[in-house]
Design an enzyme around this catalytic site. Structure first.
Site, PDB file in Angstrom:
ATOM      1  N   GLY A 171    -104.921  49.376  26.061  1.00  0.00           N
ATOM      2  CA  GLY A 171    -106.078  50.243  26.271  1.00  0.00           C
ATOM      3  C   GLY A 171    -107.134  49.673  27.197  1.00  0.00           C
ATOM      4  O   GLY A 171    -108.273  50.128  27.193  1.00  0.00           O
ATOM      5  N   ASP A 224     -98.974  55.891  36.581  1.00  0.00           N
ATOM      6  CA  ASP A 224     -98.751  54.659  35.816  1.00  0.00           C
ATOM      7  C   ASP A 224     -97.269  54.335  35.724  1.00  0.00           C
ATOM      8  O   ASP A 224     -96.843  53.200  35.955  1.00  0.00           O
ATOM      9  CB  ASP A 224     -99.317  54.795  34.396  1.00  0.00           C
ATOM     10  CG  ASP A 224    -100.824  54.991  34.405  1.00  0.00           C
ATOM     11  OD1 ASP A 224    -101.429  54.913  35.490  1.00  0.00           O
ATOM     12  OD2 ASP A 224    -101.378  55.223  33.318  1.00  0.00           O
TER      13      ASP A 224
HETATM   14  P1  ADP Z   1    -102.955  51.738  27.830  1.00  0.00           P
HETATM   15  O1  ADP Z   1    -104.102  52.199  28.627  1.00  0.00           O
HETATM   16  O2  ADP Z   1    -102.906  50.225  27.758  1.00  0.00           O
HETATM   17  O3  ADP Z   1    -101.664  52.340  28.246  1.00  0.00           O
HETATM   18  P2  ADP Z   1    -102.519  53.394  25.557  1.00  0.00           P
HETATM   19  O4  ADP Z   1    -103.398  53.747  24.424  1.00  0.00           O
HETATM   20  O5  ADP Z   1    -102.038  54.452  26.449  1.00  0.00           O
HETATM   21  O6  ADP Z   1    -103.254  52.215  26.351  1.00  0.00           O
HETATM   22  O7  ADP Z   1    -101.200  52.685  25.000  1.00  0.00           O
HETATM   23  C1  ADP Z   1    -101.311  51.667  24.053  1.00  0.00           C
HETATM   24  C2  ADP Z   1    -100.218  51.852  23.021  1.00  0.00           C
HETATM   25  O8  ADP Z   1     -98.959  51.421  23.578  1.00  0.00           O
HETATM   26  C3  ADP Z   1    -100.439  50.994  21.802  1.00  0.00           C
HETATM   27  O9  ADP Z   1    -101.259  51.648  20.862  1.00  0.00           O
HETATM   28  C4  ADP Z   1     -99.010  50.804  21.305  1.00  0.00           C
HETATM   29  O10 ADP Z   1     -98.578  51.935  20.585  1.00  0.00           O
HETATM   30  C5  ADP Z   1     -98.221  50.731  22.600  1.00  0.00           C
HETATM   31  N1  ADP Z   1     -98.131  49.318  23.043  1.00  0.00           N
HETATM   32  C6  ADP Z   1     -98.668  48.769  24.140  1.00  0.00           C
HETATM   33  N2  ADP Z   1     -98.382  47.454  24.236  1.00  0.00           N
HETATM   34  C7  ADP Z   1     -97.649  47.157  23.149  1.00  0.00           C
HETATM   35  C8  ADP Z   1     -97.057  45.958  22.653  1.00  0.00           C
HETATM   36  N3  ADP Z   1     -97.188  44.793  23.300  1.00  0.00           N
HETATM   37  N4  ADP Z   1     -96.366  46.038  21.494  1.00  0.00           N
HETATM   38  C9  ADP Z   1     -96.239  47.206  20.833  1.00  0.00           C
HETATM   39  N5  ADP Z   1     -96.773  48.360  21.255  1.00  0.00           N
HETATM   40  C10 ADP Z   1     -97.475  48.352  22.380  1.00  0.00           C
HETATM   41 MG    MG Z   2    -101.429  54.463  28.393  1.00  0.00          MG
END
Ligand code: ADP
Ligand code: MG
Length: 383
Positions: free
Chosen positions: A119, A169
């Site tokens: 996030g 993305d």
């Molecule tokens: P971002 O902007 O980083 O994409 P999002 O809210 O779209 O943020 O995505 C984040 C979600 O992706 C987390 O809540 C989780 O469900 C998943 N995620 C991201 N990185 C990981 C990780 N290292 N391990 C497990 N799940 C992950």
């Molecule tokens: Mg995302």
């Protein structure tokens, strides 16, 4: 990271699998241009996702998230959707492949971990989707083209994660290459790689760690402004203008009296921003990083004063960058919080980071998070 993943894989499933990786992304310039049919200019970064995967001879997926210490097991039918939100990304990728290719998947075991901050604006979710999309394509020999792999990730977000995102993305995460940024035409989906070798400079993100509530309603208002202006330009004798991508400042001036001052400013920003992406591409072909930096500041100014999607924290970080003589700095992402992206000369780096952290903390009560990034490869198999 590889050892950490493998020890969990071995413990849970026995033996070993094949490793696949993908990456988070930055966008150097081109913000709020996508829905106007313009250009974005992303690249994959040296923070990503890594997964060890192997067929398990069943019709179930068994997947372990090392970072979250959580396990999920599911089948391939729509009603098998797991409840954990992280697992829905993996499930969604499987479902989107099946929707396109039919019953081509078999059960597999996987353990994965990543170092894209969640996030923070670097798209950890796209890194996760593209790791699995790329891996499953390879393991099952599906020969899905790269654009389709990106779309599989995007559809996963839409249909299984409730995020109505664009294609940038996943595109960057799948297509990314070390030392290259990729200009994507959001209307035609044509893309072109540009060299990015900022010798003597570093790229660093400063995460304000704020997210203002305004974001989604403001986003809808901005889109509405863009549509108003397109309609006004069409009515003024330019019926071929379908999106602001097709407009120029002359057309905008011609309708100035027929649109609000606010709509004028919004459209001015978009038209200029689309051109700035092209200017930055030209500058990179000349290795002219000073011009790149100048355009980044212009984007920040436009986002802050014309499109009005910045906020106090981001403007503060931008001001410090300017005071420190940083080459380029701007808010990255939709605005109202998140990160600035900064192009900094090596010799200014430590001073800039120290000052930004200290002064930001004195003003807002917490330090920004500091994420140095290097433009790196996107989705790939690790041999
Ligand atoms: P971002 O902007 O980083 O994409 P999002 O809210 O779209 O943020 O995505 C984040 C979600 O992706 C987390 O809540 C989780 O469900 C998943 N995620 C991201 N990185 C990981 C990780 N290292 N391990 C497990 N799940 C992950
Ligand atoms: Mg995302």
């Amino acid at each position: 990271m590889k050892e950490r993943i493998h020890s969990q894989f071995e413990k849970r499933f026995g033996g070993s699998g094949t490793f696949y990786a993908s990456a988070g992304r930055i966008n150097l310039i081109g913000e709020h241009t996508d829905y106007n049919g313009g250009f974005v200019f992303p690249g994959a970064i040296d923070k990503g996702m890594l997964a060890e995967i192997r067929l398990n001879g069943t019709d179930k997926v068994r997947v372990y998230s090392v970072d979250l210490d959580d396990y999920a097991e599911f089948g391939f039918a729509e009603e098998d959707a797991p409840s954990a939100s992280w697992a829905r990304y993996v499930f969604g990728v499987c479902r989107e492949i099946i929707k396109r290719r039919g019953d081509v998947l078999k059960g597999f075991d996987a353990a994965f971990a990543g170092d894209v901050p969640l996030g923070a604006g670097m798209s950890s979710s796209a890194a996760l989707e593209s790791t699995f999309a790329f891996a499953l394509d390879d393991i099952f020999g599906l020969c899905i083209d790269k654009f389709e792999l990106a779309r599989i990730g995007q559809s996963t977000e839409h249909n299984y994660c409730g995020v109505n995102c664009g294609i940038m993305d996943q595109f960057a995460s799948i297509f990314g290459k070390a030392g290259s940024l990729i200009r994507l035409d959001c209307r035609s989906l044509e893309y072109k790689y540009y060299p990015f070798h900022p010798e003597g400079y570093r790229l660093v993100l400063l995460d304000s760690v704020v997210k203002h509530e305004l974001a989604s309603s403001a986003y809808n208002q901005r889109r509405a402004s863009c549509e108003h202006v397109v309609a006004a330009i069409q009515a003024a004798g330019y019926p071929s203008v379908k999106l602001l991508r097709d407009a120029d400042m002359e057309m905008l001036s011609a309708v100035r009296g027929r649109i609000s001052d606010e709509d004028y400013m919004r459209a001015e920003y978009v038209i200029e921003e689309i051109q700035r992406v092209l200017d930055v591409c030209d500058a990179l072909e000349r290795d002219d990083y000073e011009t790149v930096g100048k355009k980044m500041y212009e984007t920040h100014h436009g986002m802050s004063k014309l499109y009005e999607v910045s906020c106090e924290e981001l403007d503060f970080l931008n001001d410090i960058a300017r005071e420190c003589g940083v080459t380029g700095s701007r808010v990255m992402g939709g605005g109202f919080g998140g990160c600035t992206i900064n192009l900094v000369k090596d010799e200014l780096y430590d001073m800039f980071i120290e000052k930004a952290c200290r002064e930001f903390a004195a003003r807002f009560g917490h330090e920004p998070k500091v994420y140095p990034v290097v433009i790196s490869d996107g989705a790939r198999k690790i041999e």
